[in-house]
Design a protein around this motif. Structure first.
Motif, PDB file in Angstrom:
ATOM      1  N   GLY A  39      98.634 -17.831 -12.081  1.00  0.00           N
ATOM      2  CA  GLY A  39      99.129 -17.910 -11.487  1.00  0.00           C
ATOM      3  C   GLY A  39     100.974 -17.888 -11.811  1.00  0.00           C
ATOM      4  O   GLY A  39     101.630 -17.753 -10.960  1.00  0.00           O
ATOM      5  N   LEU A  42     101.976 -14.627 -11.094  1.00  0.00           N
ATOM      6  CA  LEU A  42     102.144 -14.624  -9.233  1.00  0.00           C
ATOM      7  C   LEU A  42     103.249 -15.211  -9.288  1.00  0.00           C
ATOM      8  O   LEU A  42     103.839 -14.732  -7.635  1.00  0.00           O
ATOM      9  CB  LEU A  42     101.020 -14.871  -8.786  1.00  0.00           C
ATOM     10  CG  LEU A  42     100.083 -14.126  -8.783  1.00  0.00           C
ATOM     11  CD1 LEU A  42      98.229 -14.463  -8.977  1.00  0.00           C
ATOM     12  CD2 LEU A  42      99.827 -12.872  -8.908  1.00  0.00           C
ATOM     13  N   ALA A  43     103.788 -16.239  -9.453  1.00  0.00           N
ATOM     14  CA  ALA A  43     104.774 -17.037  -8.824  1.00  0.00           C
ATOM     15  C   ALA A  43     106.258 -16.342  -9.944  1.00  0.00           C
ATOM     16  O   ALA A  43     107.319 -17.320  -9.707  1.00  0.00           O
ATOM     17  CB  ALA A  43     105.284 -18.215  -8.933  1.00  0.00           C
ATOM     18  N   THR A  54     103.708 -12.331  -6.389  1.00  0.00           N
ATOM     19  CA  THR A  54     103.274 -12.096  -4.738  1.00  0.00           C
ATOM     20  C   THR A  54     103.893 -11.864  -4.004  1.00  0.00           C
ATOM     21  O   THR A  54     102.645 -10.326  -3.124  1.00  0.00           O
ATOM     22  CB  THR A  54     102.576 -13.365  -4.668  1.00  0.00           C
ATOM     23  OG1 THR A  54     101.344 -13.949  -5.251  1.00  0.00           O
ATOM     24  CG2 THR A  54     101.524 -13.779  -3.330  1.00  0.00           C
ATOM     25  N   ARG A  55     104.524 -11.999  -2.917  1.00  0.00           N
ATOM     26  CA  ARG A  55     105.744 -11.410  -1.997  1.00  0.00           C
ATOM     27  C   ARG A  55     106.067  -9.942  -1.933  1.00  0.00           C
ATOM     28  O   ARG A  55     105.913  -9.133  -0.977  1.00  0.00           O
ATOM     29  CB  ARG A  55     106.724 -12.280  -2.060  1.00  0.00           C
ATOM     30  CG  ARG A  55     106.102 -13.672  -1.459  1.00  0.00           C
ATOM     31  CD  ARG A  55     106.029 -13.853  -0.196  1.00  0.00           C
ATOM     32  NE  ARG A  55     106.476 -12.588   1.246  1.00  0.00           N
ATOM     33  CZ  ARG A  55     105.514 -12.785   1.644  1.00  0.00           C
ATOM     34  NH1 ARG A  55     104.453 -11.740   2.753  1.00  0.00           N
ATOM     35  NH2 ARG A  55     106.778 -12.050   3.230  1.00  0.00           N
ATOM     36  N   ASP A  81      98.437 -12.502   4.619  1.00  0.00           N
ATOM     37  CA  ASP A  81      99.339 -13.102   3.533  1.00  0.00           C
ATOM     38  C   ASP A  81      98.885 -14.435   2.489  1.00  0.00           C
ATOM     39  O   ASP A  81      99.662 -15.218   2.446  1.00  0.00           O
ATOM     40  CB  ASP A  81     100.940 -13.077   3.765  1.00  0.00           C
ATOM     41  CG  ASP A  81     101.711 -12.154   4.382  1.00  0.00           C
ATOM     42  OD1 ASP A  81     101.139 -10.975   4.006  1.00  0.00           O
ATOM     43  OD2 ASP A  81     102.683 -12.223   4.763  1.00  0.00           O
ATOM     44  N   THR A  82      97.678 -14.335   2.376  1.00  0.00           N
ATOM     45  CA  THR A  82      96.699 -15.215   1.899  1.00  0.00           C
ATOM     46  C   THR A  82      96.717 -15.361   0.451  1.00  0.00           C
ATOM     47  O   THR A  82      96.295 -16.004   0.102  1.00  0.00           O
ATOM     48  CB  THR A  82      95.778 -16.460   2.693  1.00  0.00           C
ATOM     49  OG1 THR A  82      94.862 -14.826   2.315  1.00  0.00           O
ATOM     50  CG2 THR A  82      96.209 -16.646   4.167  1.00  0.00           C
ATOM     51  N   GLU A  83      96.640 -14.595  -0.098  1.00  0.00           N
ATOM     52  CA  GLU A  83      96.633 -13.827  -1.180  1.00  0.00           C
ATOM     53  C   GLU A  83      97.751 -14.670  -2.412  1.00  0.00           C
ATOM     54  O   GLU A  83      98.332 -14.985  -2.412  1.00  0.00           O
ATOM     55  CB  GLU A  83      96.924 -12.470  -2.094  1.00  0.00           C
ATOM     56  CG  GLU A  83      96.087 -11.922  -1.224  1.00  0.00           C
ATOM     57  CD  GLU A  83      96.733 -11.336   0.607  1.00  0.00           C
ATOM     58  OE1 GLU A  83      97.923 -12.108   0.710  1.00  0.00           O
ATOM     59  OE2 GLU A  83      96.706 -10.552   0.820  1.00  0.00           O
ATOM     60  N   SER A  84      96.335 -15.203  -3.208  1.00  0.00           N
ATOM     61  CA  SER A  84      96.631 -16.710  -4.212  1.00  0.00           C
ATOM     62  C   SER A  84      96.311 -16.027  -6.002  1.00  0.00           C
ATOM     63  O   SER A  84      96.524 -16.496  -6.543  1.00  0.00           O
ATOM     64  CB  SER A  84      96.093 -17.469  -3.886  1.00  0.00           C
ATOM     65  OG  SER A  84      94.888 -17.827  -3.703  1.00  0.00           O
ATOM     66  N   THR A  85      95.631 -15.213  -5.975  1.00  0.00           N
ATOM     67  CA  THR A  85      95.155 -14.469  -7.620  1.00  0.00           C
ATOM     68  C   THR A  85      95.214 -13.014  -6.955  1.00  0.00           C
ATOM     69  O   THR A  85      95.427 -12.337  -6.341  1.00  0.00           O
ATOM     70  CB  THR A  85      93.389 -14.790  -7.416  1.00  0.00           C
ATOM     71  OG1 THR A  85      92.688 -13.905  -6.419  1.00  0.00           O
ATOM     72  CG2 THR A  85      92.625 -15.948  -7.268  1.00  0.00           C
ATOM     73  N   GLN A  88      92.926 -11.095  -5.127  1.00  0.00           N
ATOM     74  CA  GLN A  88      92.666 -10.455  -4.000  1.00  0.00           C
ATOM     75  C   GLN A  88      94.321  -9.558  -3.922  1.00  0.00           C
ATOM     76  O   GLN A  88      94.276  -8.759  -2.257  1.00  0.00           O
ATOM     77  CB  GLN A  88      93.332 -12.781  -3.614  1.00  0.00           C
ATOM     78  CG  GLN A  88      91.880 -13.424  -2.850  1.00  0.00           C
ATOM     79  CD  GLN A  88      92.324 -15.096  -2.931  1.00  0.00           C
ATOM     80  OE1 GLN A  88      93.699 -14.996  -2.754  1.00  0.00           O
ATOM     81  NE2 GLN A  88      91.432 -15.299  -3.720  1.00  0.00           N
TER      82      GLN A  88
END
Lengths: 171, 171
Positions: A39, A42-43, A54-55, A81-85, A88
């Motif tokens: 994460g 991803l951030a 992610t975005r 737009d709910t992907e968090s991994t 995903q």
């Protein structure tokens, strides 16, 4: 080998989103190998007022599918737009590519002269289909795919230009 | 509004290199305003083993002009990679755009089926003209233009997506 709206949209976007998926896989592997939370990547952002990884991936997906759908006069599938991994995000790219490939070349024939409206925030952009591809869809998709790559590279993920360009007979 | 190799190469590349020139102007202005040597930005990288801003600009120029020249069966102008200021990089982009615009659409007609060889380091890539555009020239040019933008953004230059996309009726 015929130049067409399909060749310059569906074929180009499905290739680069496929490459992006491979690049993401290397990001996930790098986090595992270096033993930190995926994460964090991803951030990650290149600047406080730029969007995180992610975005970047979600927007690359959106612009590719929405542009092709507009050119074809179709409704694109909506993603939440709910992907968090990483997994995903890769699944979202796979679904995006599946949609792109479901649009036959015939559906895009003549779309270069179609009038296309693109709502963005506070205004609506208007393009002919060819201009949409030249000056909106292609630049935007590559902007977000490249920025996703740059975020990972900046964070020490071992990827190179060949990963960005994707597999082909040449690589 | 006709889809053609010219529309998807000369028109796309001259637009994005023009936008890059404007983005560089904002980089130079930002250095002046924040009172540091512009060369700091020119040498900035997103990772120790990525190329600095100057090289990103030079390579975007090279791939655009060399790809169009190969498609047209011409010899592209050679530039010596000696730029050491923002102004010199902007002049190089202007010369690149001048060359691109000197190639008439007729010179690219039928180039989608042309066999093209691209020498890179230790090997030679082979493409049909359309594939060259789809999977080499377009991704590569946008990769380097975006990475140049990302380097400046990462270093606090106030630019946004509209600068990247460039001026048009829509912006």
């Amino acid at each position: 080998m015929k130049i067409s709206m399909h060749a310059l949209s569906v074929e180009v976007f499905s290739r680069t989103l496929g490459s992006l998926s491979q690049v993401l896989a290397k990001g996930a592997a790098s986090a595992a190998q270096r033993k930190f939370e995926p994460g964090v990547l991803l951030a990650a952002r290149l600047a406080p007022d730029m969007l995180p990884l992610t975005r970047q991936v979600q927007i690359a997906s959106d612009i590719a599918k929405n542009s092709v759908a507009r050119l074809a006069g179709q409704q694109a599938p909506r993603f939440e737009d709910t992907e968090s991994t990483f997994e995903q995000l890769q699944a979202r790219l796979a679904r995006t590519i599946d949609y792109l490939r479901s649009v036959p070349a015939s559906a895009l024939e003549g779309s270069e002269t179609r009038d296309i409206k693109v709502p963005v925030r506070d205004r609506t952009l208007e393009f002919k289909g060819l201009e949409l591809l030249q000056h909106w869809a292609i630049p935007n998709v590559f902007f977000h795919v490249t920025t996703a790559y740059d975020i990972l590279r900046h964070n020490g993920v071992e990827i190179g230009k060949r990963d960005f360009l994707g597999t082909s007979n040449n690589s």
